[in-house]
Design a protein around this motif. Structure first.
Motif, PDB file in Angstrom:
ATOM      1  N   GLY A   1     -16.747  -3.861  -9.101  1.00 18.34           N
ATOM      2  CA  GLY A   1     -17.581  -5.061  -9.226  1.00 18.34           C
ATOM      3  C   GLY A   1     -18.990  -4.707  -9.666  1.00 18.34           C
ATOM      4  O   GLY A   1     -19.525  -3.662  -9.301  1.00 18.34           O
ATOM      5  N   PHE A   2     -19.582  -5.589 -10.450  1.00 17.40           N
ATOM      6  CA  PHE A   2     -20.890  -5.296 -11.039  1.00 17.40           C
ATOM      7  C   PHE A   2     -21.983  -6.297 -10.696  1.00 17.40           C
ATOM      8  O   PHE A   2     -23.116  -6.153 -11.120  1.00 17.40           O
ATOM      9  CB  PHE A   2     -20.762  -5.211 -12.566  1.00 17.40           C
ATOM     10  N   ALA A   3     -21.656  -7.347  -9.980  1.00 15.50           N
ATOM     11  CA  ALA A   3     -22.682  -8.355  -9.679  1.00 15.50           C
ATOM     12  C   ALA A   3     -23.681  -7.778  -8.671  1.00 15.50           C
ATOM     13  O   ALA A   3     -23.416  -6.771  -8.018  1.00 15.50           O
ATOM     14  CB  ALA A   3     -22.027  -9.609  -9.120  1.00 15.50           C
ATOM     15  N   ASN A   4     -24.833  -8.430  -8.562  1.00 14.07           N
ATOM     16  CA  ASN A   4     -25.837  -7.979  -7.608  1.00 14.07           C
ATOM     17  C   ASN A   4     -25.554  -8.584  -6.241  1.00 14.07           C
ATOM     18  O   ASN A   4     -25.288  -9.781  -6.146  1.00 14.07           O
ATOM     19  CB  ASN A   4     -27.230  -8.391  -8.084  1.00 14.07           C
TER      20      ASN A   4
ATOM     21  N   HIS B   1     -22.426 -18.577  -5.555  1.00 19.42           N
ATOM     22  CA  HIS B   1     -22.135 -19.926  -5.030  1.00 19.42           C
ATOM     23  C   HIS B   1     -23.404 -20.696  -4.671  1.00 19.42           C
ATOM     24  O   HIS B   1     -23.318 -21.742  -4.032  1.00 19.42           O
ATOM     25  CB  HIS B   1     -21.229 -19.862  -3.782  1.00 19.42           C
ATOM     26  N   ALA B   2     -24.557 -20.202  -5.025  1.00 22.77           N
ATOM     27  CA  ALA B   2     -25.827 -20.774  -4.556  1.00 22.77           C
ATOM     28  C   ALA B   2     -26.703 -21.119  -5.765  1.00 22.77           C
ATOM     29  O   ALA B   2     -26.375 -20.769  -6.896  1.00 22.77           O
ATOM     30  CB  ALA B   2     -26.525 -19.758  -3.657  1.00 22.77           C
ATOM     31  N   PRO B   3     -27.832 -21.800  -5.522  1.00 25.19           N
ATOM     32  CA  PRO B   3     -28.742 -22.084  -6.636  1.00 25.19           C
ATOM     33  C   PRO B   3     -29.318 -20.787  -7.206  1.00 25.19           C
ATOM     34  O   PRO B   3     -29.478 -19.803  -6.493  1.00 25.19           O
ATOM     35  CB  PRO B   3     -29.857 -22.914  -5.983  1.00 25.19           C
ATOM     36  N   ASN B   4     -29.647 -20.800  -8.485  1.00 25.71           N
ATOM     37  CA  ASN B   4     -30.284 -19.675  -9.173  1.00 25.71           C
ATOM     38  C   ASN B   4     -29.474 -18.384  -9.097  1.00 25.71           C
ATOM     39  O   ASN B   4     -30.000 -17.302  -8.835  1.00 25.71           O
ATOM     40  CB  ASN B   4     -31.719 -19.461  -8.642  1.00 25.71           C
ATOM     41  N   GLU B   5     -28.182 -18.517  -9.331  1.00 28.09           N
ATOM     42  CA  GLU B   5     -27.313 -17.328  -9.437  1.00 28.09           C
ATOM     43  C   GLU B   5     -27.838 -16.434 -10.552  1.00 28.09           C
ATOM     44  O   GLU B   5     -28.290 -16.919 -11.584  1.00 28.09           O
ATOM     45  CB  GLU B   5     -25.876 -17.794  -9.746  1.00 28.09           C
ATOM     46  N   TRP B   6     -27.785 -15.118 -10.345  1.00 29.31           N
ATOM     47  CA  TRP B   6     -28.277 -14.194 -11.370  1.00 29.31           C
ATOM     48  C   TRP B   6     -27.507 -12.881 -11.344  1.00 29.31           C
ATOM     49  O   TRP B   6     -26.857 -12.540 -10.374  1.00 29.31           O
ATOM     50  CB  TRP B   6     -29.774 -13.904 -11.188  1.00 29.31           C
ATOM     51  N   MET B   7     -27.646 -12.157 -12.454  1.00 32.42           N
ATOM     52  CA  MET B   7     -27.170 -10.761 -12.512  1.00 32.42           C
ATOM     53  C   MET B   7     -28.231  -9.987 -13.279  1.00 32.42           C
ATOM     54  O   MET B   7     -28.834 -10.507 -14.225  1.00 32.42           O
ATOM     55  CB  MET B   7     -25.810 -10.666 -13.204  1.00 32.42           C
ATOM     56  N   SER B   8     -28.467  -8.748 -12.857  1.00 32.93           N
ATOM     57  CA  SER B   8     -29.497  -7.961 -13.533  1.00 32.93           C
ATOM     58  C   SER B   8     -28.970  -7.446 -14.870  1.00 32.93           C
ATOM     59  O   SER B   8     -27.793  -7.109 -15.001  1.00 32.93           O
ATOM     60  CB  SER B   8     -29.947  -6.793 -12.652  1.00 32.93           C
ATOM     61  N   LEU B   9     -29.864  -7.391 -15.858  1.00 31.11           N
ATOM     62  CA  LEU B   9     -29.480  -6.861 -17.169  1.00 31.11           C
ATOM     63  C   LEU B   9     -29.024  -5.411 -17.026  1.00 31.11           C
ATOM     64  O   LEU B   9     -28.117  -4.955 -17.715  1.00 31.11           O
ATOM     65  CB  LEU B   9     -30.652  -6.955 -18.155  1.00 31.11           C
ATOM     66  N   ARG B  10     -29.657  -4.714 -16.070  1.00 31.56           N
ATOM     67  CA  ARG B  10     -29.289  -3.314 -15.822  1.00 31.56           C
ATOM     68  C   ARG B  10     -27.831  -3.186 -15.385  1.00 31.56           C
ATOM     69  O   ARG B  10     -27.091  -2.327 -15.872  1.00 31.56           O
ATOM     70  CB  ARG B  10     -30.224  -2.777 -14.745  1.00 31.56           C
ATOM     71  N   ASN B  11     -27.414  -4.049 -14.452  1.00 30.06           N
ATOM     72  CA  ASN B  11     -26.013  -3.971 -14.020  1.00 30.06           C
ATOM     73  C   ASN B  11     -25.063  -4.337 -15.152  1.00 30.06           C
ATOM     74  O   ASN B  11     -23.968  -3.782 -15.256  1.00 30.06           O
ATOM     75  CB  ASN B  11     -25.763  -4.881 -12.816  1.00 30.06           C
TER      76      ASN B  11
END
Ligand code: BES
Ligand code: MN
Ligand code: MN
Length: 477
Positions: free
Chosen positions: A432-435, A441-451
């Motif tokens: 898995g690669f998400a942060n 499942h929440a507001p402002n979901e994000w993933m880092s560009l680095r990941n």
């Protein structure tokens, strides 16, 4: 080094260079995918979910993956495809991700609308950025990098992308049973989890919790009645509901349903040692989560163990009666709740579904009628840490992230993983690669560009690593 090793190393480097050269293009294309509003729980967006399936199938074909197929189910479509030209004895890997996303409420808390990707602070914010469209997209790009450079892949790949994961994967389990030929592989790779921390420490997931989910409704008087006229005589369904639900756990959160723990497998000393060795800081966890303190759970288990190796009970939502402005003095006709339990090996969600229903019926007072309806269930899963794919996966993650992965069990559920094991005997490597704080499942979901970048590089390496094995050696049976 043999020539073959040199060739593979050079080919891997070329595929990685391809990723780096197309970085900006990839992020623009990821945005395009994230703009599709593939909310599986919202019937009003069925066409958007379908559009996401087609987007993936088109992309697979463009890359040169074959037999891209959209399968109709009772719910959302499933996408399969394959590239099977890696040669005699080469392993076959099944890649699973989901392209559906969670609903976006509370919508007011999003800084930008959830389907207008925002790039800020080296992150991409959007619904599905981490869970799971971002990770699915990374797989497409890693495959494309191999195809555009070497013109081939080091392994045979089969793809299995679903659009019902966030609503329980029910049609998907049937699909697995009926399409073994499309899914047959030596191992499955699932990218639907997170890295160990937000500092670029990758993780290999070796466990998932199962789940059982119900809606409970307590019915009282024929219709709402005046609480002064009837109070004291009519049992209030909302009072009854909260009393019943409160009785389902004790003060440490242990579930009181008879037999609930019977099948729970205790952690071995080795497993507990592995948990204890992880660099987990409770104060950091508490601050990131925004709670005053961790709950008082089972005292014989550490917080980290309780978060993934122990079962839980939760009220996910509760409603009924008057919730508008000001006051309204009524005894409501009914009250309802969505409740769920997270399950661990070897709890059987079908047995738990039934024992919860029976227990609710047994504790319901005769003054009300209680309906408990099963919404969905999924089994827990464990991948043995001595699986032959763990070594190659570790090396691939280390190559991508510059750090060796840690091994973690996740508290979340991905029902397909256990179904692939029970129906097809297929073991899963969870990469898995998400942060971990990326607002699933929440507001402002994000993933880092680095990941995203390091994860794509890891996947390029993963196919090289697994391609160096024989399929029969990878199965581990
Ligand atoms: N990707 C998550 C599960 C997950 C979360 C795995 C965190 C690892 C770390 C998945 O999309 C999910 O949310 N699953 C649901 C399953 C349910 C709807 C049957 C879940 O866990 O609530
Ligand atoms: Mn997911
Ligand atoms: Mn999810």
């Amino acid at each position: 080094m043999t020539t073959q090793h040199t060739d593979t190393a050079a080919a891997t480097a070329a595929a990685v260079a391809h990723l780096r050269a197309h970085d900006a293009e990839h992020f623009a294309q990821l945005d395009e995918f994230l703009r599709i509003e593939s909310v599986s729980a919202d019937p009003g967006r069925n066409d958007e979910v379908r559009r996401a399936a087609w987007w993936i199938a088109d992309e697979l074909e463009r890359i040169g993956v074959e037999r891209a197929t959209i399968h109709e189910t009772g719910a959302h479509p499933i996408v399969t495809a394959e590239w099977m030209h890696a040669g005699d004895g080469a392993p076959t890997v099944l890649v699973y991700c989901h392209y559906d996303v969670q609903p976006t409420d509370p919508i007011d808390e999003w800084v930008r609308p959830p389907f207008e990707p925002r790039h800020e602070d080296e992150r991409v914010y959007a619904r599905g950025a981490g869970d799971d469209k971002g990770q699915l997209f990374m797989h497409l790009k890693a495959v494309e990098a191999w195809m555009r450079t070497a013109g081939r892949l080091p392994v045979n790949l089969r793809f299995f992308f679903e659009g019902d994961e966030e609503v329980g994967s029910e049609p998907v389990e049937q699909f697995i049973a009926g399409h073994a030929d499309l899914l047959r592989a030596d191992v499955c790779v699932v990218s639907d989890g997170d890295t160990f921390d937000d500092d670029g420490t990758p993780a290999i997931g070796y466990g998932l919790r199962g789940i059982a989910y119900w809606e409970v409704r307590v019915h009282g008087p024929r219709q709402d009645v005046h609480s002064g006229q009837y109070g004291g005589g009519v049992d209030n369904p909302a009072n009854v509901l909260v009393r019943m639900l409160a009785s389902l756990t004790d003060e440490r959160g242990r579930v009181t349903v008879p037999g609930f723990y019977d099948a729970v497998r205790d952690l071995t000393d080795d497993e507990r040692a592995a948990y204890a060795a992880l660099p987990f800081d409770e104060a950091t966890w508490r601050d990131e989560t925004g709670v005053a303190a961790a709950m008082d759970g089972e005292s014989e288990h550490s917080l980290l163990e309780r978060l993934s190796a122990r079962p839980t009970f939760d009220i996910n939502g509760i409603w009924g009666g008057y919730t508008g402005e000001g006051a309204k003095t009524i005894i409501p006709a009914w009250a309802a709740a969505k409740i769920s339990t997270r399950l661990v090996p070897n709890q059987d969600y079908r047995e738990i579904e039934q024992s919860m229903k029976a227990h609710l019926a047994s504790i319901a007072p005769p003054t009300v009628r209680v309906d408990a309806r099963i919404i969905h269930g999924g089994a827990p899963a464990i991948t043995p840490l001595d699986h032959p794919g763990i070594g190659p996966a570790s090396r691939a993650l280390e190559a991508g992230f510059g750090k060796a992965p840690l091994f973690q069990r996740s508290g979340g559920s991905v029902p397909v993983v256990a179904a692939l094991d029970s129906r097809l005997g297929l073991k899963t490597l969870m990469v898995g690669f998400a942060n971990p704080t990326g607002n699933f499942h929440a507001p402002n979901e994000w993933m880092s560009l680095r990941n995203i970048r390091d994860g794509m590089v890891s996947l390029v390496h993963l196919w090289a690593e697994l391609g160096a094995m024989r399929g029969s050696d990878l199965r581990g049976d």
